[in-house]
Design a protein around this motif. Structure first.
Motif, PDB file in Angstrom:
ATOM      1  N   ASP A   1       2.485  -4.570  -2.472  1.00  0.00           N
ATOM      2  CA  ASP A   1       2.186  -3.146  -2.348  1.00  0.00           C
ATOM      3  C   ASP A   1       3.426  -2.396  -1.868  1.00  0.00           C
ATOM      4  N   GLU A   2       3.256  -1.098  -1.563  1.00  0.00           N
ATOM      5  CA  GLU A   2       4.394  -0.261  -1.148  1.00  0.00           C
ATOM      6  C   GLU A   2       4.979  -0.740   0.173  1.00  0.00           C
ATOM      7  N   VAL A   3       4.127  -1.219   1.078  1.00  0.00           N
ATOM      8  CA  VAL A   3       4.608  -1.718   2.367  1.00  0.00           C
ATOM      9  C   VAL A   3       5.512  -2.928   2.160  1.00  0.00           C
ATOM     10  N   THR A   4       5.088  -3.829   1.267  1.00  0.00           N
ATOM     11  CA  THR A   4       5.900  -5.016   0.978  1.00  0.00           C
ATOM     12  C   THR A   4       7.227  -4.627   0.345  1.00  0.00           C
ATOM     13  N   LYS A   5       7.165  -3.650  -0.557  1.00  0.00           N
ATOM     14  CA  LYS A   5       8.390  -3.173  -1.206  1.00  0.00           C
ATOM     15  C   LYS A   5       9.368  -2.624  -0.183  1.00  0.00           C
ATOM     16  N   LYS A   6       8.852  -1.835   0.761  1.00  0.00           N
ATOM     17  CA  LYS A   6       9.718  -1.281   1.801  1.00  0.00           C
ATOM     18  C   LYS A   6      10.283  -2.381   2.688  1.00  0.00           C
ATOM     19  N   ALA A   7       9.457  -3.385   2.977  1.00  0.00           N
ATOM     20  CA  ALA A   7       9.932  -4.503   3.797  1.00  0.00           C
ATOM     21  C   ALA A   7      11.094  -5.213   3.112  1.00  0.00           C
ATOM     22  N   LEU A   8      11.016  -5.332   1.781  1.00  0.00           N
ATOM     23  CA  LEU A   8      12.089  -5.960   1.013  1.00  0.00           C
ATOM     24  C   LEU A   8      13.375  -5.152   1.135  1.00  0.00           C
ATOM     25  N   TYR A   9      13.268  -3.817   0.983  1.00  0.00           N
ATOM     26  CA  TYR A   9      14.459  -2.964   1.078  1.00  0.00           C
ATOM     27  C   TYR A   9      15.049  -2.990   2.485  1.00  0.00           C
ATOM     28  N   TYR A  10      14.173  -2.837   3.496  1.00  0.00           N
ATOM     29  CA  TYR A  10      14.659  -2.851   4.882  1.00  0.00           C
ATOM     30  C   TYR A  10      15.339  -4.186   5.210  1.00  0.00           C
ATOM     31  N   GLY A  11      14.721  -5.281   4.764  1.00  0.00           N
ATOM     32  CA  GLY A  11      15.267  -6.595   5.072  1.00  0.00           C
ATOM     33  C   GLY A  11      16.633  -6.819   4.433  1.00  0.00           C
ATOM     34  N   ILE A  12      16.760  -6.417   3.155  1.00  0.00           N
ATOM     35  CA  ILE A  12      18.044  -6.583   2.463  1.00  0.00           C
ATOM     36  C   ILE A  12      19.117  -5.729   3.105  1.00  0.00           C
ATOM     37  N   GLU A  13      18.749  -4.489   3.486  1.00  0.00           N
ATOM     38  CA  GLU A  13      19.737  -3.621   4.171  1.00  0.00           C
ATOM     39  C   GLU A  13      20.234  -4.270   5.448  1.00  0.00           C
ATOM     40  N   ALA A  14      19.318  -4.864   6.193  1.00  0.00           N
ATOM     41  CA  ALA A  14      19.700  -5.513   7.446  1.00  0.00           C
ATOM     42  C   ALA A  14      20.597  -6.724   7.190  1.00  0.00           C
ATOM     43  N   LEU A  15      20.259  -7.483   6.174  1.00  0.00           N
ATOM     44  CA  LEU A  15      21.008  -8.700   5.880  1.00  0.00           C
ATOM     45  C   LEU A  15      22.393  -8.407   5.312  1.00  0.00           C
ATOM     46  N   LEU A  16      22.460  -7.377   4.484  1.00  0.00           N
ATOM     47  CA  LEU A  16      23.755  -7.027   3.898  1.00  0.00           C
ATOM     48  C   LEU A  16      24.661  -6.299   4.885  1.00  0.00           C
ATOM     49  N   GLY A  17      24.032  -5.715   5.901  1.00  0.00           N
ATOM     50  CA  GLY A  17      24.816  -4.985   6.904  1.00  0.00           C
ATOM     51  C   GLY A  17      25.159  -3.584   6.455  1.00  0.00           C
ATOM     52  N   SER A  18      25.728  -2.814   7.367  1.00  0.00           N
ATOM     53  CA  SER A  18      26.072  -1.426   7.085  1.00  0.00           C
ATOM     54  C   SER A  18      27.239  -1.337   6.102  1.00  0.00           C
ATOM     55  N   ARG A  19      27.155  -0.389   5.187  1.00  0.00           N
ATOM     56  CA  ARG A  19      28.250  -0.171   4.236  1.00  0.00           C
ATOM     57  C   ARG A  19      28.899   1.198   4.415  1.00  0.00           C
ATOM     58  N   GLU A  20      28.664   1.803   5.570  1.00  0.00           N
ATOM     59  CA  GLU A  20      29.255   3.132   5.799  1.00  0.00           C
ATOM     60  C   GLU A  20      30.757   3.034   5.929  1.00  0.00           C
TER      61      GLU A  20
END
Length: 353
Positions: free
Chosen positions: A334-353
């Motif tokens: 569902d949408e919650v799972t989709k968001k969890a996937l995005y949040y998790g990947i962002e955390a794992l990949l680290g900041s790109r600023e």
């Protein structure tokens, strides 16, 4: 009998004190009060009711004299006011002993008192705060002294620390109108009881229209009351949600925001939230967005639109790949799972600023 009901004017407050428009906001609160004086004169209002927190803090003598001058310009309107938890009447208050113009009446006692205005056949009931907190339900058992004429209750409070109120009980009382203050959001319970709200919004949480109540009580035969909320604030706080996609660049985003500000009111004050899925290599400059108008906050809730299949192939033997696999194999797509996937990947990949 025609009346206007205001409350929580908070003269002297400086909303958004750290922002460039703070000084204007302080002046605008005074302008909104002056506008009420003009409306009273234009509408031939009999009675102006001020249900507490007229000032933001203990008023200076010169501030009381200033408002008293404007009261003196009223052509026919009587004024009845009380203090609230912000401008409470302490022993050193400049309210104590002040001699108002003859058309101004202040409820100065710390228990319920009544004020008879014979020329408009009206009795107003209420009291002033003498301390910041009052935890007793002072209004629950108050009733008019008799059945003759018009009876109005002026009341400030409605929470645990500031005179708790039994709203259902108050609505069934025999008052012809109950003018409430303390809650800054206008709320009409019935034609006989309302919070007028503040004249101007005072912080970013006070989203929506602000203004005053105008009403009329007809005492011919059976007494009837009719009221109306009038939006009159110079500005509003608004929340603006901007939806973006992979094609949205910084320039495109800024143009969308500029257009929205023009359409919704450039004088208003905004909290902007960015939502959607952007190109994974694109990041938005929030500091640049803050310069586009009266913008308090920019919250970027957008997410990089990752190619998860490509990411998995590149990282199948590490934690990133394992995370993508476990989420994709989840039964809850569902949408919650989709968001969890995005949040998790962002955390794992680290900041790109």
């Amino acid at each position: 009998m025609k009346f206007i009901h205001i409350a929580d004017v908070h003269l002297g407050a400086i909303p958004d004190s750290s922002m460039p428009w703070a000084e204007e906001r302080e002046k605008e609160i005074w302008e909104s009060f002056k506008n009420i004086i003009n409306v009273c004169n234009e509408e031939d209002v009999d009675l102006l009711l001020i249900a507490g927190d007229f000032f933001h803090k203990q008023p200076l003598v010169r501030e009381i004299k200033e408002v008293d001058y404007y009261f003196s310009t009223l052509k026919m309107t009587r004024v009845v006011l009380m203090t609230g938890n912000h401008d409470y009447m302490g022993p050193r208050s400049n309210y104590v002993g002040y001699e108002w113009n003859e058309n101004v009446h202040m409820l100065t006692g710390d228990t319920i008192e009544s004020l008879v205005l014979e020329d408009i056949n009206t009795t107003v009931y209420g009291f002033s705060y003498h301390s910041r907190d009052i935890r007793e339900p002072m209004y629950d058992d108050v009733e008019p002294l008799n059945n003759e004429g018009i009876h109005i209750l002026l009341a400030h409070g409605g929470d645990d620390r500031n005179v708790p109120m039994n709203m259902k009980k108050l609505q069934h009382s025999k008052f012809d109108y109950i003018a409430l203050g303390h809650i800054h959001k206008p709320e009409i319970f019935s034609n006989k009881m309302a919070y007028s709200g503040s004249l101007e919004p005072l912080d970013k949480n006070e989203v929506g229209e602000r203004g005053y109540i105008i009403g009329e009580i007809n005492k011919d035969r059976d007494i009837s009351t009719n009221i109306q909320f009038i939006a009159s604030s110079i500005r509003e706080y608004k929340k603006l949600i901007i939806s973006i996609d992979q094609e949205t660049t910084q320039g495109a985003l800024e143009d969308i925001i500029r257009r929205n500000l023009r359409e919704q009111g450039e004088q208003d004050i905004y909290q902007i939230r960015i939502e959607g899925y952007r190109d994974e290599k694109n990041y938005f400059d929030k500091e640049s967005i803050l310069t586009l108008g009266n913008i308090l906050d920019v919250i970027d809730d957008s997410h990089p639109d990752y190619d998860f299949d490509a990411l998995y192939k590149e990282n199948s033997d590490n934690m990133i790949g394992m995370f993508i696999k476990s989420i994709k194999e989840s039964h809850e797509q569902d949408e919650v799972t989709k968001k969890a996937l995005y949040y998790g990947i962002e955390a794992l990949l680290g900041s790109r600023e």
